[in-house]
Design a protein around this motif. Structure first.
Motif, PDB file in Angstrom:
ATOM      1  N   PRO A 182       1.029  -1.115  -0.072  1.00 21.81           N
ATOM      2  CA  PRO A 182      -0.003  -0.009   0.062  1.00 21.81           C
ATOM      3  C   PRO A 182       0.843   1.309  -0.043  1.00 21.81           C
ATOM      4  O   PRO A 182       1.866   1.124   0.438  1.00 21.81           O
ATOM      5  CB  PRO A 182      -0.787  -0.267   1.437  1.00 21.81           C
ATOM      6  N   LYS A 183       0.498   2.202  -0.462  1.00 17.68           N
ATOM      7  CA  LYS A 183       1.089   3.529  -0.539  1.00 17.68           C
ATOM      8  C   LYS A 183       0.207   4.714   0.349  1.00 17.68           C
ATOM      9  O   LYS A 183      -0.727   5.056  -0.112  1.00 17.68           O
ATOM     10  CB  LYS A 183       1.186   3.948  -2.074  1.00 17.68           C
ATOM     11  N   GLY A 184       0.823   4.990   1.321  1.00 14.81           N
ATOM     12  CA  GLY A 184       0.237   6.068   2.226  1.00 14.81           C
ATOM     13  C   GLY A 184      -1.181   5.486   2.647  1.00 14.81           C
ATOM     14  O   GLY A 184      -2.002   6.332   3.012  1.00 14.81           O
ATOM     15  N   GLY A 185      -1.149   4.128   2.860  1.00 18.58           N
ATOM     16  CA  GLY A 185      -2.421   3.519   3.610  1.00 18.58           C
ATOM     17  C   GLY A 185      -3.548   3.205   2.499  1.00 18.58           C
ATOM     18  O   GLY A 185      -4.510   2.778   2.862  1.00 18.58           O
ATOM     19  N   GLN A 186      -3.032   3.396   1.128  1.00 19.46           N
ATOM     20  CA  GLN A 186      -4.077   3.185   0.141  1.00 19.46           C
ATOM     21  C   GLN A 186      -3.397   2.391  -0.858  1.00 19.46           C
ATOM     22  O   GLN A 186      -2.387   1.915  -0.975  1.00 19.46           O
ATOM     23  CB  GLN A 186      -4.478   4.629  -0.527  1.00 19.46           C
ATOM     24  N   THR A 187      -4.474   1.668  -1.765  1.00 17.10           N
ATOM     25  CA  THR A 187      -4.016   0.741  -2.768  1.00 17.10           C
ATOM     26  C   THR A 187      -3.208   1.625  -3.682  1.00 17.10           C
ATOM     27  O   THR A 187      -3.706   2.748  -4.237  1.00 17.10           O
ATOM     28  CB  THR A 187      -5.358   0.127  -3.171  1.00 17.10           C
ATOM     29  N   TRP A 188      -2.101   1.010  -3.935  1.00 17.59           N
ATOM     30  CA  TRP A 188      -1.288   1.502  -5.083  1.00 17.59           C
ATOM     31  C   TRP A 188      -1.809   1.319  -6.442  1.00 17.59           C
ATOM     32  O   TRP A 188      -1.618   0.082  -6.929  1.00 17.59           O
ATOM     33  CB  TRP A 188       0.296   1.138  -4.985  1.00 17.59           C
TER      34      TRP A 188
END
Length: 565
Positions: A184-190
């Motif tokens: 994850p990127k920044g807690g979100q799906t990349w």
């Protein structure tokens, strides 16, 4: 007076016998005439060829009609039909050199490469193999490849359903870092940047086209990733290709278990067996533009299928066959095998989809080889049920049985045929027969006007260079997946002698016996094979199967996926 009386009696008796002698002679003549009319023509049972001489109006010309009869046995062969010459002198070798750094030393933590494959199982396999090498070129972490689930094949399988994920990651850990999914990127799906690269993109191409995007976006997904890597790479990268293809990609345990069981059942039936990959589906024949003598019915049926592709040009069927672009018919495959020495007692496993013409098309092949099997005939529906709804898993079963066969034969040069050809070269040069379609075409057309001996002799001549023998194709020629020459090593002289004979002496002995060609003949066969490959590459075709469909509009069926495997 007494003498004259005796002479008179003698002539009198002779006069009475004369009609009897004439009658008896006439009866004999009639009998001989009847025998000559009703007796069968002379038949040589050993040769199984009969000839009749018919005389026309002009007795000066004699017309010889040849009856083409195929023997049940393969006859006496000048070679071992179950193994390749000198195979023991070659072995697969793909270990990394000391100059090939460990993945930990070169992988950049901010670069992730994902790929989306396309096509059937074997086309996707080429994409997976090349994706590992592309990640190595870019010093990136590879995400487990996504399999094509939306194409013509409509198979919902993902990588873990076909291949062993843990083995794949661990085996290649020193070459490329591989993860199952993007972090994850920044807690979100990349979401990676999606792009495509040209076909046959080389190392410099990836550095110039993909690396700048990867450095900026940090995650890139390459779509429709098939044949997107050049055949010509430095040796260390070619050897990495081989490590992926021949060692890292292992089928899952359920597939291996069922595939090995199918092989075991074939071995119970016979010590040796042939595996035939038969591509003769209606879609493939329609796209190829080939014609097989089925009259108006065949022309109308294939033309109807062909109309689905708006950009498809109408080809000259005669030209297609003449240039070797048409798959051999089941009957032609059978005749080729018989001419190469395989008799009716040989057991054949057939891997195929829907065959155009159904049982009518298969009948001549089954007549030639009555021991005819497929996975559907040697396994129950219940056994195949876990696989039958998934085309890739069913294809994997066929792949295993074909790979383990003593002889592999194909009537085409699609992805499965090429990958298996390369794999069988790597693992001991097991015989792999690919038809020399250009040369065989005319021979099949004129077979009724020749004897079986003449036909078989010419088939054997034309097939030299197309049998999967060592050094059949020069290094670096053709598709790397079919000819992985960088990964095949020749035994040293010491090892050759330990095997029983010096390789040079062995070659000389064969030449004396007439089994092996002279150098100029060998070069001719190699040139013939390479000319065939180059011609097909230049046209984007492999026996009727197009390799590149970039110009096809998006609303048409995915032709390369339909026809690839």
């Amino acid at each position: 007076m007494a003498f004259q009386r005796r002479r008179y009696n003698y002539y009198n008796r002779l006069r009475r016998l004369l009609p009897l002698i004439c009658g008896f002679s006439g009866a004999l003549l009639i009998l001989f005439a009847l025998l000559s009319v009703f007796s069968p023509p002379p038949d040589d049972s050993d040769r199984r060829i009969s000839k009749q001489i018919n005389y026309g109006v002009n007795d000066e010309k004699k017309h010889v009609a040849v009856v083409f009869r195929v023997p049940r046995s393969g006859g006496r062969s000048d070679r071992d039909i179950w193994r390749s010459w000198n195979a023991q002198l070659f072995h697969g070798c793909c270990n990394a050199s000391t100059k090939f750094p460990n993945a930990k030393a070169i992988t950049r933590s901010d670069r992730y490469l994902a790929i989306a494959t396309s096509g059937g199982l074997n086309q996707q396999r080429t994409g997976i193999v090349d994706a590992v090498v592309a990640a190595r070129i870019l010093n990136a972490t590879l995400v487990i490849p996504k399999l094509d689930q939306k194409s013509y094949w409509k198979d919902a399988s993902d990588f873990s359903h076909i291949f062993q994920v843990d083995w794949f990651i661990s085996f290649l850990s020193k070459d490329v870092k591989i993860i199952e999914q993007l972090p994850p990127k920044g807690g979100q799906t990349w979401t990676p940047r999606r792009m495509r690269v040209p076909r046959k993109c080389n190392e410099k191409c990836y550095i110039n086209r993909v690396l700048p995007v990867l450095q900026k976006r940090h995650a890139v997904q390459l779509n429709k990733f098939d044949y997107r890597l050049s055949n010509k790479l430095r040796d260390d990268l070619q050897k990495l290709r081989c490590r992926v293809n021949y060692h890292a990609l292992k089928f899952t345990d359920p597939i291996l278990k069922m595939g090995n069981e199918l092989v075991r059942r074939m071995r119970l039936r016979s010590k040796h067996y042939i595996a035939l990959h038969l591509r003769f589906e209606p879609d493939m024949l329609a796209f190829s533009g080939c014609y097989y003598g089925g009259g108006d019915k065949e022309k109308k049926e294939l033309a109807s299928i062909r109309r689905r592709w708006k950009t498809l040009h109408v080809n000259n069927p005669e030209k297609q066959r003449r240039q070797g672009r048409c798959p051999l018919t089941p009957e032609e495959v059978g005749l080729m095998l018989r001419a190469l020495g395989y008799g009716s007692d040989v057991h054949i496993y057939v891997a195929s989809g829907e065959v155009y013409g159904g049982e009518e098309s298969l009948a001549p092949l089954k007549a030639l080889f009555p021991h005819f099997y497929s996975k559907d005939t040697i396994a129950t529906k219940e056994e195949l049920e876990p696989f039958s709804s998934y085309s890739s898993r069913m294809a994997a079963l066929d792949f295993l049985v074909c790979d383990e066969s003593d002889v592999f034969v194909t009537n085409n040069n699609g992805n499965m045929a090429r990958i298996l050809a390369g794999r069988r070269r790597y693992f001991g040069h097991k015989p792999t027969i690919r038809p020399n379609a250009k040369k065989l075409y005319k021979l099949f057309l004129s077979k009724e006007n020749t004897t079986w001996e003449e036909f078989a002799s010419r088939v054997r001549t034309f097939q030299k260079g197309f049998m999967g023998e060592p050094k059949e194709v020069r290094a670096g020629r053709g598709e790397f997946h079919e000819n992985p020459s960088t990964c095949i090593c020749e035994a040293t002289e010491a090892k050759a002698k330990e095997g029983g004979m010096d390789s040079r002496k062995l070659g000389k002995k064969k030449q004396k016996e007439g089994d092996e060609p002279k150098e100029d003949e060998d070069a001719e066969w190699s040139s013939d094979y390479e000319e065939d490959q180059t011609d097909l590459h230049d046209r984007g075709l492999y026996n009727g199967t197009r390799l590149d469909y970039e110009d096809m509009s998006s609303d048409e069926p995915e032709l390369e996926e339909m026809l690839s495997d």
